[in-house]
Scaffold this active site. Sequence first.
Site, mmCIF file in Angstrom:
data_model
loop_
_atom_site.group_PDB
_atom_site.id
_atom_site.type_symbol
_atom_site.label_atom_id
_atom_site.label_comp_id
_atom_site.label_asym_id
_atom_site.label_seq_id
_atom_site.Cartn_x
_atom_site.Cartn_y
_atom_site.Cartn_z
ATOM 1 N N LYS A 1 -4.786 3.089 -3.073
ATOM 2 C CA LYS A 1 -4.173 2.511 -1.884
ATOM 3 C C LYS A 1 -4.814 2.280 -0.752
ATOM 4 O O LYS A 1 -4.853 1.259 0.059
ATOM 5 C CB LYS A 1 -2.793 3.496 -1.457
ATOM 6 C CG LYS A 1 -1.680 3.422 -2.626
ATOM 7 C CD LYS A 1 -1.360 2.026 -3.115
ATOM 8 C CE LYS A 1 0.004 2.096 -3.965
ATOM 9 N NZ LYS A 1 0.530 0.728 -4.083
ATOM 10 N N SER B 1 0.756 -1.174 -0.063
ATOM 11 C CA SER B 1 -0.082 0.111 0.051
ATOM 12 C C SER B 1 0.848 1.176 -0.065
ATOM 13 O O SER B 1 1.829 1.285 -0.889
ATOM 14 C CB SER B 1 -0.876 -0.170 1.174
ATOM 15 O OG SER B 1 -1.699 1.058 1.443
ATOM 16 N N TYR C 1 -4.177 8.490 -6.344
ATOM 17 C CA TYR C 1 -3.137 7.483 -5.606
ATOM 18 C C TYR C 1 -3.766 6.904 -4.338
ATOM 19 O O TYR C 1 -3.750 5.834 -4.125
ATOM 20 C CB TYR C 1 -1.744 8.111 -5.424
ATOM 21 C CG TYR C 1 -0.799 7.064 -5.185
ATOM 22 C CD1 TYR C 1 -0.234 6.181 -6.091
ATOM 23 C CD2 TYR C 1 -0.269 7.356 -3.974
ATOM 24 C CE1 TYR C 1 0.626 5.398 -5.624
ATOM 25 C CE2 TYR C 1 0.795 6.437 -3.558
ATOM 26 C CZ TYR C 1 1.322 5.698 -4.355
ATOM 27 O OH TYR C 1 2.392 4.846 -3.865
#
Length: 278
Positions: A153, A135, A149
């Site tokens: 994650k 992650s 992003y």
Amino acid sequence: MSKVWFITGAGSGIGAATARAALKAGDRVIATGRNLDKVRNALSDVAGDRLVCVQLDVANEAQAKAAVDEAMKAFGRIDVLVNNAGYSLLGNFEELSTAQIEGLISTNLYGVIHVMRAVLPAMRKQRSGRIINISSLAGIMGFKHCGAYSAAKFAVEGLSLSVAQEVEQFGIKIVVVAPGFFRTDLLDVQNAKYSASTIQDYAAEGTAQDMWSGYDGKQQGDPAKLGAVFVKLAGMENPPRQFLAGSDALAAFNPVLEGRLEELRAYADLSRSTDGSF
């Protein structure tokens, strides 16, 4: 007994370092990447019969299945999966295009999904396995310019914690790792993707590239040391389900976690007020 590792994004950074650490530990490695020559070049000095390089674009589900099939033919099993492949897309959320967001999620989230779904049947049959999903610190707390992003994650975090409860009965343990800043190619000018700055209201604070590009090459985290940690995690009977990598990650997230707990406590009565009467 030596383990068989299947590593995505093994052409550089954390992926290449993990491959090296696993080989150093006496294990066997399937090192994958979208650019096969890059993977081979990155690991050329440790090439041998315990290393097999396989082309894999994780965003392609069919390729994920084919790569896992090739791994099984080569070594007969997969003991450790490291889902590392991904890239960064940085910019103000309003200025990101739908195509950019979908492309990022195809790799950073669906890539993890595709490879996990390809590997899990083999691990379930073995009644053993370890999955390490990479992650990010941006996957447990928000950062400016990291909306897309972080979304991918954060999803990897939720996916990992949920599936871990489903597959633990088969001897499969999942660890989701949130690294801080490591010296990888994530922010390299040739790899990081930035949105165009088009909205004047955001212009005064500068661009995402102005803010983030200066970190490239100056990150304190050492990928080689993280690879060695992954070898330790893979060998644990009961590894942690969540793991923060790097002193910077611990320093950044601890106050955020405390702040969240404080806020939850402050509004606990309001939360309780939503309970229905039965």
